[in-house]
Design a protein around this motif. Structure first.
Motif, PDB file in Angstrom:
ATOM      1  N   PHE A 445      -1.809 -19.048  33.345  1.00  0.00           N
ATOM      2  CA  PHE A 445      -0.739 -18.041  33.250  1.00  0.00           C
ATOM      3  C   PHE A 445       0.412 -18.574  32.390  1.00  0.00           C
ATOM      4  O   PHE A 445       0.947 -17.851  31.535  1.00  0.00           O
ATOM      5  N   LEU A 446       0.797 -19.823  32.602  1.00  0.00           N
ATOM      6  CA  LEU A 446       1.877 -20.416  31.805  1.00  0.00           C
ATOM      7  C   LEU A 446       1.474 -20.538  30.345  1.00  0.00           C
ATOM      8  O   LEU A 446       2.288 -20.320  29.438  1.00  0.00           O
ATOM      9  N   ILE A 447       0.216 -20.870  30.094  1.00  0.00           N
ATOM     10  CA  ILE A 447      -0.271 -20.921  28.712  1.00  0.00           C
ATOM     11  C   ILE A 447      -0.170 -19.542  28.072  1.00  0.00           C
ATOM     12  O   ILE A 447       0.195 -19.400  26.897  1.00  0.00           O
ATOM     13  N   GLY A 448      -0.466 -18.500  28.860  1.00  0.00           N
ATOM     14  CA  GLY A 448      -0.350 -17.132  28.357  1.00  0.00           C
ATOM     15  C   GLY A 448       1.076 -16.773  27.993  1.00  0.00           C
ATOM     16  O   GLY A 448       1.322 -16.118  26.965  1.00  0.00           O
ATOM     17  N   LEU A 449       2.032 -17.201  28.807  1.00  0.00           N
ATOM     18  CA  LEU A 449       3.442 -16.948  28.486  1.00  0.00           C
ATOM     19  C   LEU A 449       3.834 -17.669  27.190  1.00  0.00           C
ATOM     20  O   LEU A 449       4.572 -17.112  26.366  1.00  0.00           O
ATOM     21  N   ALA A 450       3.326 -18.897  27.030  1.00  0.00           N
ATOM     22  CA  ALA A 450       3.613 -19.633  25.800  1.00  0.00           C
ATOM     23  C   ALA A 450       2.978 -18.944  24.594  1.00  0.00           C
ATOM     24  O   ALA A 450       3.587 -18.866  23.513  1.00  0.00           O
ATOM     25  N   LEU A 451       1.770 -18.410  24.779  1.00  0.00           N
ATOM     26  CA  LEU A 451       1.110 -17.686  23.693  1.00  0.00           C
ATOM     27  C   LEU A 451       1.906 -16.432  23.327  1.00  0.00           C
ATOM     28  O   LEU A 451       2.046 -16.105  22.138  1.00  0.00           O
ATOM     29  N   ALA A 452       2.439 -15.754  24.324  1.00  0.00           N
ATOM     30  CA  ALA A 452       3.248 -14.559  24.060  1.00  0.00           C
ATOM     31  C   ALA A 452       4.473 -14.910  23.223  1.00  0.00           C
ATOM     32  O   ALA A 452       4.824 -14.202  22.265  1.00  0.00           O
ATOM     33  N   HIS A 453       5.120 -16.020  23.567  1.00  0.00           N
ATOM     34  CA  HIS A 453       6.292 -16.461  22.798  1.00  0.00           C
ATOM     35  C   HIS A 453       5.911 -16.776  21.356  1.00  0.00           C
ATOM     36  O   HIS A 453       6.624 -16.405  20.408  1.00  0.00           O
ATOM     37  N   ARG A 454       4.753 -17.429  21.194  1.00  0.00           N
ATOM     38  CA  ARG A 454       4.310 -17.785  19.842  1.00  0.00           C
ATOM     39  C   ARG A 454       3.972 -16.533  19.031  1.00  0.00           C
ATOM     40  O   ARG A 454       4.314 -16.442  17.842  1.00  0.00           O
ATOM     41  N   LEU A 455       3.289 -15.565  19.655  1.00  0.00           N
ATOM     42  CA  LEU A 455       2.958 -14.324  18.946  1.00  0.00           C
ATOM     43  C   LEU A 455       4.220 -13.566  18.544  1.00  0.00           C
ATOM     44  O   LEU A 455       4.312 -13.028  17.441  1.00  0.00           O
ATOM     45  N   LYS A 456       5.197 -13.532  19.427  1.00  0.00           N
ATOM     46  CA  LYS A 456       6.440 -12.819  19.128  1.00  0.00           C
ATOM     47  C   LYS A 456       7.154 -13.464  17.943  1.00  0.00           C
ATOM     48  O   LYS A 456       7.753 -12.766  17.111  1.00  0.00           O
ATOM     49  N   ARG A 457       7.059 -14.789  17.851  1.00  0.00           N
ATOM     50  CA  ARG A 457       7.735 -15.515  16.769  1.00  0.00           C
ATOM     51  C   ARG A 457       6.948 -15.488  15.465  1.00  0.00           C
ATOM     52  O   ARG A 457       7.508 -15.221  14.400  1.00  0.00           O
ATOM     53  N   ASP A 458       5.621 -15.733  15.556  1.00  0.00           N
ATOM     54  CA  ASP A 458       4.816 -15.914  14.343  1.00  0.00           C
ATOM     55  C   ASP A 458       4.069 -14.659  13.907  1.00  0.00           C
ATOM     56  O   ASP A 458       3.768 -14.498  12.721  1.00  0.00           O
ATOM     57  N   LYS A 459       3.726 -13.785  14.848  1.00  0.00           N
ATOM     58  CA  LYS A 459       2.995 -12.561  14.521  1.00  0.00           C
ATOM     59  C   LYS A 459       3.649 -11.371  15.226  1.00  0.00           C
ATOM     60  O   LYS A 459       3.081 -10.775  16.146  1.00  0.00           O
ATOM     61  N   PRO A 460       4.850 -11.029  14.815  1.00  0.00           N
ATOM     62  CA  PRO A 460       5.585  -9.977  15.528  1.00  0.00           C
ATOM     63  C   PRO A 460       4.866  -8.631  15.523  1.00  0.00           C
ATOM     64  O   PRO A 460       5.020  -7.845  16.463  1.00  0.00           O
ATOM     65  N   GLU A 461       4.082  -8.358  14.466  1.00  0.00           N
ATOM     66  CA  GLU A 461       3.371  -7.079  14.430  1.00  0.00           C
ATOM     67  C   GLU A 461       2.266  -7.035  15.478  1.00  0.00           C
ATOM     68  O   GLU A 461       2.028  -5.997  16.104  1.00  0.00           O
ATOM     69  N   VAL A 462       1.591  -8.156  15.725  1.00  0.00           N
ATOM     70  CA  VAL A 462       0.570  -8.229  16.776  1.00  0.00           C
ATOM     71  C   VAL A 462       1.230  -8.098  18.141  1.00  0.00           C
ATOM     72  O   VAL A 462       0.754  -7.366  19.015  1.00  0.00           O
ATOM     73  N   TYR A 463       2.332  -8.807  18.325  1.00  0.00           N
ATOM     74  CA  TYR A 463       3.057  -8.751  19.597  1.00  0.00           C
ATOM     75  C   TYR A 463       3.557  -7.342  19.873  1.00  0.00           C
ATOM     76  O   TYR A 463       3.449  -6.840  20.998  1.00  0.00           O
ATOM     77  N   ALA A 464       4.077  -6.674  18.850  1.00  0.00           N
ATOM     78  CA  ALA A 464       4.682  -5.352  19.046  1.00  0.00           C
ATOM     79  C   ALA A 464       3.663  -4.297  19.453  1.00  0.00           C
ATOM     80  O   ALA A 464       3.983  -3.373  20.212  1.00  0.00           O
ATOM     81  N   ARG A 465       2.431  -4.417  18.961  1.00  0.00           N
ATOM     82  CA  ARG A 465       1.447  -3.393  19.288  1.00  0.00           C
ATOM     83  C   ARG A 465       0.491  -3.822  20.407  1.00  0.00           C
ATOM     84  O   ARG A 465      -0.498  -3.151  20.677  1.00  0.00           O
ATOM     85  N   PHE A 466       0.791  -4.940  21.063  1.00  0.00           N
ATOM     86  CA  PHE A 466      -0.084  -5.412  22.122  1.00  0.00           C
ATOM     87  C   PHE A 466      -0.190  -4.380  23.252  1.00  0.00           C
ATOM     88  O   PHE A 466       0.813  -3.893  23.759  1.00  0.00           O
ATOM     89  N   ALA A 467      -1.416  -4.033  23.609  1.00  0.00           N
ATOM     90  CA  ALA A 467      -1.706  -3.070  24.674  1.00  0.00           C
ATOM     91  C   ALA A 467      -1.145  -1.683  24.378  1.00  0.00           C
ATOM     92  O   ALA A 467      -0.870  -0.903  25.288  1.00  0.00           O
ATOM     93  N   ALA A 468      -0.955  -1.360  23.088  1.00  0.00           N
ATOM     94  CA  ALA A 468      -0.459  -0.032  22.734  1.00  0.00           C
ATOM     95  C   ALA A 468      -1.505   1.023  23.048  1.00  0.00           C
ATOM     96  O   ALA A 468      -2.707   0.745  23.120  1.00  0.00           O
ATOM     97  N   GLU A 469      -1.038   2.241  23.228  1.00  0.00           N
ATOM     98  CA  GLU A 469      -1.954   3.347  23.504  1.00  0.00           C
ATOM     99  C   GLU A 469      -2.822   3.655  22.283  1.00  0.00           C
ATOM    100  O   GLU A 469      -2.338   3.619  21.152  1.00  0.00           O
ATOM    101  N   PRO A 470      -4.108   3.946  22.501  1.00  0.00           N
ATOM    102  CA  PRO A 470      -4.961   4.353  21.383  1.00  0.00           C
ATOM    103  C   PRO A 470      -4.605   5.745  20.914  1.00  0.00           C
ATOM    104  O   PRO A 470      -3.806   6.443  21.544  1.00  0.00           O
ATOM    105  N   SER A 471      -5.201   6.161  19.824  1.00  0.00           N
ATOM    106  CA  SER A 471      -4.953   7.512  19.319  1.00  0.00           C
ATOM    107  C   SER A 471      -5.523   8.536  20.281  1.00  0.00           C
ATOM    108  O   SER A 471      -6.418   8.234  21.056  1.00  0.00           O
ATOM    109  N   PRO A 472      -5.031   9.761  20.258  1.00  0.00           N
ATOM    110  CA  PRO A 472      -5.535  10.793  21.164  1.00  0.00           C
ATOM    111  C   PRO A 472      -6.952  11.192  20.813  1.00  0.00           C
ATOM    112  O   PRO A 472      -7.433  10.894  19.725  1.00  0.00           O
TER     113      PRO A 472
END
Length: 523
Positions: A445-472
């Motif tokens: 779980f802690l590794i996951g939190l660290a991964l989230a921080h890294r994605l937000k910093r290095d891949k903001p577009e991936v972080y921003a759309r994480f678990a986004a709703e699919p198209s209708p």
């Protein structure tokens, strides 16, 4: 050329129920674990399975209500992201991979040991467990490689067979009147409220592992807003009632006064002794074989679930893009399946090379953190439900969105404490090993939190759309009224998402309702 996707509209309620009930492996759980529950909790053990079923049914109320509003292929981690934010959601995704892989890969040790025991019992031949486990890996790979409806048919046949032999046992006991006549003493408070009840509950909760995976098949379900909740309730109700009924009939088979001693003397042979006496030796031989097929069914069910998590996380951009490839003919996530089988082979071979016991170490040590991980996911999902629904207007009742999830969260937290406190029942290991096994879950779980921080910093577009709703849904196949929203008041996502391969349609034109604020408040 269109990119192949999962086959939509394939699975009905029964198909999804077969997947999740098969994952629980009812015959294996009953023959292998129920005797321990009887030994520890006495004749009141059946009630433990009922109480666990009631707790998980309460959890399912909020869980399935949320499933009508969250259509992402990420299942658990998508739900948790909606309620608790992206960092916790990304950590939950890693916990899901730990949980489902742990529950599946460890069972290859059980497959090897159970098959070896069956061959020895029936034909007197000793065979090594490792070749059996490796052959099982190939067999499960093929089952996952084929189409999802192929897997549903296979699991349907195997599930009917393994539950059928238990029903045969129960019928033989009840028709014969049991050892001392039919008794309902198992359900009296004096036999339920005993010192071993906590251990029974721990065993009972572990027996339901995998029931929540109904939501993983949403993208392949017919009318998922109906089939997914129905399959979830069917799985919980069936497992709770069936487990309690079968354990009660085994108590009747030996009698209230003698069953605890019989379970303590030969826990592994309790069910075989009962079916031999009340049905016949041929039925015991058949039960040996069906336990092997029960293990195979559980492996295939978990393998399919893991593959779809891998596919979803690849589409999110969290895992390598190659894992998101879908077979053009079978419409299965075959690359994710190959990766999962390779991981399983590495772990199985590593345990064998270390001289580990396939049951006491490969199964129990790998399964234990997997089980705890899935229980933690259930708890986080229960907490996420009321937080999700408080963020936007909806037509769901307060009981479904607040009361039931809160009650479920309290009960699930208690269940996790029970299982952790009695973890030696599941691992059979020393205190030091148990500390390591339990610590794996918070560590991931802690590794996951660290991964989230890294994605937000290095891949903001991936972080921003994480678990986004699919198209209708495609308006050609699913017509909508001119002024209605696509999914019960939730407007479609106005941009492509990582979890949907279809083209994105135009945003909803409905007026008079603000878009749910969770779209911008999950990070």
């Amino acid at each position: 050329m269109d990119v192949p996707t999962l086959r939509k509209g394939t699975l009905g309620t029964a198909d999804i129920a077969f997947f999740v009930i098969s994952a629980a492996a009812p015959l294996t759980v009953m023959a292998g674990v129920a005797p321990i529950a009887i030994m520890l909790g006495g004749i009141g053990a059946p009630v433990g399975y009922l109480l666990a079923g009631v707790t998980l049914a309460i959890f399912a109320i909020g869980f399935t209500t949320m499933s009508r509003h969250v259509r992402s292929g990420g299942a658990f981690y998508a739900y948790i992201t909606r309620g608790l934010g992206r960092p916790v959601g990304i950590a939950a995704a890693l916990i899901a991979m730990l949980g489902y892989n742990g529950m599946e890969i460890g069972v290859y040790g059980l497959l090897g040991s159970t098959t070896a025991d069956t061959v020895q019992a029936l034909w007197g031949i000793d065979i090594p467990w490792l070749p059996v486990s490796l052959a099982g890996l190939l067999l499960i790979w093929y089952g996952g490689f084929r189409s999802i409806d192929f897997g549903a048919k296979v699991l349907g046949v195997l599930l009917v067979a393994e539950t059928g032999i238990l029903v045969l046992l129960a019928g033989g006991v009840l028709l014969d009147g049991g050892a001392d006549g039919i008794s309902l003493a198992s359900f009296t408070p004096g036999n339920v409220l005993v010192p071993g009840t906590a251990a029974v509950l721990a065993c009972a909760f572990a027996a339901f592992t995998g029931f929540e995976s109904t939501v993983i098949y949403r993208r392949e379900a017919r009318n998922p807003d109906r089939t997914v909740p129905r399959a979830t309730y069917i799985a919980v109700a069936f497992l709770g009632l069936f487990y309690a009924f079968i354990v009660w009939t085994v108590v009747q088979a030996f009698g209230d006064a003698n069953v605890v001693e019989a379970a303590a003397t030969d826990p592994g042979g309790l069910f075989f002794s009962a079916i031999t006496h009340y049905v016949g030796p041929w039925a015991a031989d058949l039960m040996h074989i069906l336990i092997v097929t029960s293990v195979l069914a559980s492996l295939l069910a978990f393998h399919n679930a893991i593959n779809r998590y891998g596919l979803a996380l690849s589409e999110e951009g969290v895992l390598p893009e190659a894992l998101g490839r879908v077979h053009p003919r079978h419409r299965s996530p075959y690359v994710a399946g190959l990766a999962q089988i390779a991981l399983g082979a590495v772990i199985v071979i590593a345990f064998a090379a270390a001289g580990a016991d396939p049951y006491a170490q490969l199964l129990l040590w790998v399964n234990t953190p997997g089980m705890l991980g899935l229980m933690l996911l259930q708890l986080l999902a229960a907490i996420a439900v009321p937080l999700f629904f408080r963020r936007f207007e909806h037509g769901e009742g307060r009981f479904r969105t607040v009361v039931a999830p809160v009650v479920a969260a309290v009960l699930l937290a208690a269940a996790i404490l029970l299982v952790t406190d009695h973890v030696d029942l599941f691992s059979g290991a020393s205190t030091g090993v148990n500390i390591v096994l339990v610590s794996l879950v918070p560590a991931v779980f802690l590794i996951g939190l660290a991964l989230a921080h890294r994605l937000k910093r290095d891949k903001p577009e991936v972080y921003a759309r994480f678990a986004a709703e699919p198209s209708p849904p495609d308006p050609v196949t699913t017509p909508a009224a001119p002024s209605s929203t696509t999914v019960q008041g939730v407007p479609p996502c106005p941009q492509p998402t990582s979890s949907s391969p279809e083209p994105v349609s135009a945003p909803s034109t409905r007026t008079g309702r603000k878009p749910p604020p969770w779209r911008s408040r999950t990070g």
